[in-house]
Design a protein around this motif. Structure first.
Motif, PDB file in Angstrom:
ATOM      1  N   TRP A  98       0.832  -1.202   0.000  1.00 19.58           N
ATOM      2  CA  TRP A  98       0.000   0.000   0.000  1.00 19.58           C
ATOM      3  C   TRP A  98       0.863   1.247   0.000  1.00 19.58           C
ATOM      4  O   TRP A  98       0.599   2.213  -0.730  1.00 19.58           O
ATOM      5  CB  TRP A  98      -0.912  -0.011   1.229  1.00 19.58           C
ATOM      6  CG  TRP A  98      -1.686   1.257   1.436  1.00 19.58           C
ATOM      7  CD1 TRP A  98      -2.784   1.672   0.751  1.00 19.58           C
ATOM      8  CD2 TRP A  98      -1.413   2.275   2.414  1.00 19.58           C
ATOM      9  NE1 TRP A  98      -3.216   2.892   1.229  1.00 19.58           N
ATOM     10  CE2 TRP A  98      -2.396   3.286   2.249  1.00 19.58           C
ATOM     11  CE3 TRP A  98      -0.445   2.437   3.401  1.00 19.58           C
ATOM     12  CZ2 TRP A  98      -2.422   4.432   3.035  1.00 19.58           C
ATOM     13  CZ3 TRP A  98      -0.473   3.567   4.186  1.00 19.58           C
ATOM     14  CH2 TRP A  98      -1.459   4.554   4.005  1.00 19.58           C
ATOM     15  N   TYR A  99       1.917   1.249   0.774  1.00 20.21           N
ATOM     16  CA  TYR A  99       2.827   2.391   0.876  1.00 20.21           C
ATOM     17  C   TYR A  99       3.415   2.732  -0.493  1.00 20.21           C
ATOM     18  O   TYR A  99       3.608   3.907  -0.824  1.00 20.21           O
ATOM     19  CB  TYR A  99       3.940   2.058   1.864  1.00 20.21           C
ATOM     20  CG  TYR A  99       5.015   3.107   1.991  1.00 20.21           C
ATOM     21  CD1 TYR A  99       4.904   4.150   2.905  1.00 20.21           C
ATOM     22  CD2 TYR A  99       6.164   3.051   1.194  1.00 20.21           C
ATOM     23  CE1 TYR A  99       5.889   5.110   3.030  1.00 20.21           C
ATOM     24  CE2 TYR A  99       7.159   4.007   1.305  1.00 20.21           C
ATOM     25  CZ  TYR A  99       7.016   5.035   2.223  1.00 20.21           C
ATOM     26  OH  TYR A  99       7.990   5.995   2.335  1.00 20.21           O
ATOM     27  N   ASP A 100       3.702   1.703  -1.274  1.00 14.12           N
ATOM     28  CA  ASP A 100       4.293   1.925  -2.598  1.00 14.12           C
ATOM     29  C   ASP A 100       3.304   2.514  -3.596  1.00 14.12           C
ATOM     30  O   ASP A 100       3.707   3.096  -4.609  1.00 14.12           O
ATOM     31  CB  ASP A 100       4.842   0.607  -3.156  1.00 14.12           C
ATOM     32  CG  ASP A 100       6.070   0.122  -2.397  1.00 14.12           C
ATOM     33  OD1 ASP A 100       6.743   0.961  -1.759  1.00 14.12           O
ATOM     34  OD2 ASP A 100       6.354  -1.095  -2.435  1.00 14.12           O
ATOM     35  N   LYS A 101       1.988   2.383  -3.321  1.00 16.87           N
ATOM     36  CA  LYS A 101       0.985   2.763  -4.330  1.00 16.87           C
ATOM     37  C   LYS A 101       0.113   3.953  -3.935  1.00 16.87           C
ATOM     38  O   LYS A 101      -0.492   4.583  -4.814  1.00 16.87           O
ATOM     39  CB  LYS A 101       0.085   1.551  -4.615  1.00 16.87           C
ATOM     40  CG  LYS A 101       0.839   0.392  -5.262  1.00 16.87           C
ATOM     41  CD  LYS A 101      -0.050  -0.838  -5.410  1.00 16.87           C
ATOM     42  CE  LYS A 101       0.738  -1.988  -6.033  1.00 16.87           C
ATOM     43  NZ  LYS A 101      -0.076  -3.228  -6.136  1.00 16.87           N
ATOM     44  N   CYS A 102       0.010   4.234  -2.663  1.00 13.74           N
ATOM     45  CA  CYS A 102      -0.904   5.301  -2.218  1.00 13.74           C
ATOM     46  C   CYS A 102      -0.148   6.303  -1.344  1.00 13.74           C
ATOM     47  O   CYS A 102       0.501   5.917  -0.374  1.00 13.74           O
ATOM     48  CB  CYS A 102      -2.077   4.707  -1.423  1.00 13.74           C
ATOM     49  SG  CYS A 102      -3.138   3.628  -2.389  1.00 13.74           S
ATOM     50  N   ARG A 103      -0.284   7.567  -1.674  1.00 15.56           N
ATOM     51  CA  ARG A 103       0.440   8.611  -0.959  1.00 15.56           C
ATOM     52  C   ARG A 103      -0.414   9.201   0.170  1.00 15.56           C
ATOM     53  O   ARG A 103      -1.582   9.530  -0.023  1.00 15.56           O
ATOM     54  CB  ARG A 103       0.856   9.732  -1.916  1.00 15.56           C
ATOM     55  CG  ARG A 103       1.871   9.308  -2.961  1.00 15.56           C
ATOM     56  CD  ARG A 103       2.418  10.533  -3.672  1.00 15.56           C
ATOM     57  NE  ARG A 103       3.111  11.435  -2.754  1.00 15.56           N
ATOM     58  CZ  ARG A 103       4.371  11.302  -2.366  1.00 15.56           C
ATOM     59  NH1 ARG A 103       5.084  10.284  -2.812  1.00 15.56           N
ATOM     60  NH2 ARG A 103       4.920  12.181  -1.538  1.00 15.56           N
ATOM     61  N   VAL A 104       0.225   9.347   1.334  1.00  8.96           N
ATOM     62  CA  VAL A 104      -0.399  10.045   2.449  1.00  8.96           C
ATOM     63  C   VAL A 104      -0.077  11.543   2.373  1.00  8.96           C
ATOM     64  O   VAL A 104      -0.894  12.390   2.706  1.00  8.96           O
ATOM     65  CB  VAL A 104       0.087   9.462   3.804  1.00  8.96           C
ATOM     66  CG1 VAL A 104      -0.412  10.308   4.974  1.00  8.96           C
ATOM     67  CG2 VAL A 104      -0.371   8.013   3.952  1.00  8.96           C
ATOM     68  N   ILE A 105       1.107  11.850   1.873  1.00  4.45           N
ATOM     69  CA  ILE A 105       1.585  13.232   1.796  1.00  4.45           C
ATOM     70  C   ILE A 105       1.503  13.701   0.344  1.00  4.45           C
ATOM     71  O   ILE A 105       1.986  13.007  -0.566  1.00  4.45           O
ATOM     72  CB  ILE A 105       3.028  13.317   2.306  1.00  4.45           C
ATOM     73  CG1 ILE A 105       3.102  12.807   3.747  1.00  4.45           C
ATOM     74  CG2 ILE A 105       3.557  14.753   2.210  1.00  4.45           C
ATOM     75  CD1 ILE A 105       4.493  12.539   4.237  1.00  4.45           C
ATOM     76  N   PRO A 106       0.895  14.858   0.078  1.00  4.00           N
ATOM     77  CA  PRO A 106       0.786  15.341  -1.305  1.00  4.00           C
ATOM     78  C   PRO A 106       2.159  15.636  -1.919  1.00  4.00           C
ATOM     79  O   PRO A 106       3.104  15.980  -1.202  1.00  4.00           O
ATOM     80  CB  PRO A 106      -0.056  16.608  -1.182  1.00  4.00           C
ATOM     81  CG  PRO A 106       0.046  17.015   0.246  1.00  4.00           C
ATOM     82  CD  PRO A 106       0.255  15.772   1.029  1.00  4.00           C
ATOM     83  N   GLN A 107       2.247  15.479  -3.214  1.00  2.00           N
ATOM     84  CA  GLN A 107       3.502  15.729  -3.914  1.00  2.00           C
ATOM     85  C   GLN A 107       3.689  17.226  -4.185  1.00  2.00           C
ATOM     86  O   GLN A 107       2.733  17.940  -4.507  1.00  2.00           O
ATOM     87  CB  GLN A 107       3.542  14.970  -5.242  1.00  2.00           C
ATOM     88  CG  GLN A 107       3.735  13.474  -5.079  1.00  2.00           C
ATOM     89  CD  GLN A 107       3.851  12.760  -6.417  1.00  2.00           C
ATOM     90  OE1 GLN A 107       2.965  12.864  -7.253  1.00  2.00           O
ATOM     91  NE2 GLN A 107       4.946  12.055  -6.618  1.00  2.00           N
TER      92      GLN A 107
END
Length: 555
Positions: A508-517
């Motif tokens: 999940w960490y590899d595919k979904c971002r918690v922090i915006p780019q």
């Protein structure tokens, strides 16, 4: 929607449908009987149950038609996205994203209590484990029971059990005499007795006995000298054992002295109780217990013809003492060499009028080998002949040692590869799990710096990515896994489960971002994912706590 919510809704629907089609038929069913399972193929939905198959035939209903009627009505419930009937009557349920995602918030709010249950609420439980003879350091078999027993105690407590950890201190019998004679030989520079104990620790204890005695030993007769070495030496050795266990994260509520059973006449009281129950007889000058009436292969001598108590006499007195202390369930962990001991212990339990496997349970653990460079370790630096708890801790540390001992079923022989446990890579299972927890903490720290917080928004229906659905699905399993581990006495289920959680989290960490780019704005999806991140950290932390392993925030 939690599994418990879904089970309750299904249960209520079943009552309605049964009343509609078979009102005269008695239905002995509770909500606990409505078991939900995660389908192996996630295309089949979030939850599956075979309850329609189990109860339809006794009620004279067609299983598939019964399942179809339940599915139609269940599909109209809030939070249910779809329901299908498969095969002869299996029911597959798919939840909508919002109903599934709300679990993240519930886990965070539950905190350390997530995974707790009521399976053994208020049950008095005595868990006896390790109980190594106070004649030397704890070998790897005892070390395994230390890790497994302590983990099992934690798991049983999480399910409401009133658990007492107990160490049976074997300070009565021939092994103590051999120990004291070995100490005297070391003190006098004599050859170790043929049946004695060797290793550098014997010399260390002998030196400490002399220092503790503080008087001239040479004036004592041999018999008095042996008694001094016996009393002080056993106490010093047991102090070392307790210290080693404490450093390994294992402490006991009760240290029960075997010698006290003989000094307090507990053996005589147990014998009298069994005599009153009609299970004791005399033959060839000895006193016997008729264990063959309760499944043992032969009757057992309690008091030998010379008046000495047989070993089982202490077992009888000790078991009765536990029952008189109010313990409803007594669990004893024994080594592989005690396998033939089970039948007589269960017969003893039955002779007292109790129920074997309920009032008394016996777990048998298999041996452990430490392997380095592909070769089993055969000798301890200190003990001389065996590999010890200290050897394991010195090689890999407490966390890695405990985790390696707990993550495999205790009834199978175990080889621990020290080379793997020393690595800081994903090949090392404890590193893999602890790193996942540390990563959840790093995400939370970075989210705070970036202005992402849980306070400003939680929109569970935004958790729609496949990896999020999979992660939520496995997090939902934690209470069931812990309850199952408690019921089956298998702590390794918790360890294997949190490895699975770590795997889903890393993906999940590899595919979904918690922090915006970059300069992107913080949105509800980021805040909601932070809830999921923190929920995962909480589950891993709770799981590691149940197996007595730390959850580092940085690695």
């Amino acid at each position: 929607m939690t599994p418990q919510d879904l089970s309750r809704q299904l249960f209520e629907l079943i009552l309605v449908v049964v009343a509609r089609h078979a009102p005269a038929q008695p239905l002995q069913l509770s909500v606990d009987d409505v078991v939900l399972e995660r389908p192996k193929n996630r295309d089949h939905g979030d939850w599956a149950t075979s309850i329609a198959l189990k109860i339809s035939k006794p009620l004279g209903l067609n299983p598939r038609e019964f399942a179809a009627e339940l599915a139609t009505e269940l599909g109209g419930f809030e939070g249910v996205a779809g329901v299908e009937v498969a095969g002869p009557g299996f029911i597959n349920v798919r939840l909508d994203a919002g109903a599934a995602g709300v679990l993240a918030q519930r886990i965070v709010e539950a905190g350390d209590s997530y995974g707790n249950g009521d399976l053994y609420r208020g049950v008095q439980m005595n868990l006896e484990f390790v109980s190594a003879n106070p004649t030397g350091p704890i070998h790897m078999g005892g070390t395994r029971w230390a890790a497994v027993g302590d983990s099992l105690a934690r798991i049983l407590k999480s399910q409401g059990g009133d658990v007492t950890r107990e160490y049976y201190f074997n300070d009565h019998g021939a092994q103590i005499d051999r120990f004291s004679r070995s100490l005297i030989a070391a003190h006098l520079g004599e050859v170790t007795p043929e049946d004695g104990y060797g290793g550098a620790y014997i010399h260390d204890i002998a030196v400490r006995v002399v220092a503790a005695y503080g008087q001239d030993m040479s004036v004592l007769p041999r018999e008095e000298m042996q008694e001094v070495f016996r009393s002080i030496g056993v106490e010093l050795m047991f102090g070392e054992i307790k210290a080693s266990l404490h450093d390994f994260g294992v402490d006991f509520d009760v240290y029960f002295h075997e010698d006290s059973l003989h000094e307090s006449r507990a053996v005589e009281r147990a014998l009298q109780r069994l005599r009153e129950l009609g299970h004791v007889f005399e033959n060839d000058g000895a006193t016997w217990l008729r264990t063959s009436d309760f499944g043992d292969d032969k009757d057992r001598v309690i008091i030998k013809s010379d008046g000495e108590a047989a070993y089982i006499a202490g077992d009888l007195a000790y078991y009765l003492d536990k029952r008189e202390r109010g313990f409803e369930r007594n669990i004893i962990m024994l080594g592989a060499d005690h396998h033939g001991y089970v039948a007589r212990m269960m017969a003893m339990c039955a002779a007292f009028g109790d129920t074997p496997t309920v009032n008394l349970e016996i777990m048998i653990g298999q041996m452990v080998n430490l392997v380095r460079d592909g070769v089993p370790m055969r000798m301890s630096k200190r003990a001389g002949t065996i590999v010890t708890l200290e050897d394991l801790v010195e090689a890999v540390g407490v966390d890695a040692g405990r985790y390696a001992l707990v993550r495999s079923s205790s009834d199978s022989q175990l080889d621990i590869d020290l080379d793997v446990l020393g690595k800081r890579t994903n090949d090392n299972p404890v590193f893999y799990v602890q790193y996942a927890h540390a990563r959840t903490c790093a995400v939370a720290r970075n989210a705070e710096i970036s202005g992402v917080n849980r306070v400003d928004g939680f929109v569970p229906e935004l958790l729609i990515h496949e990896s999020e659905s999979q992660l939520l699905g496995v997090l939902q399993e934690f209470p069931r896994i812990v309850a199952q581990a408690a019921q089956l006495r298998e702590p390794h289920r918790v360890a294997r489960y949190i490895e699975e959680v770590a795997g889903y989290y890393h993906r999940w960490y590899d595919k979904c971002r918690v922090i915006p780019q970059g300069e992107d704005a913080v949105e509800d999806v980021h805040r909601t994912r932070l809830w999921l991140n923190d929920a995962t950290g909480q589950v891993i932390r709770n799981g590691l706590a149940l197996v007595g392993v730390s959850a580092p925030e940085r690695m």
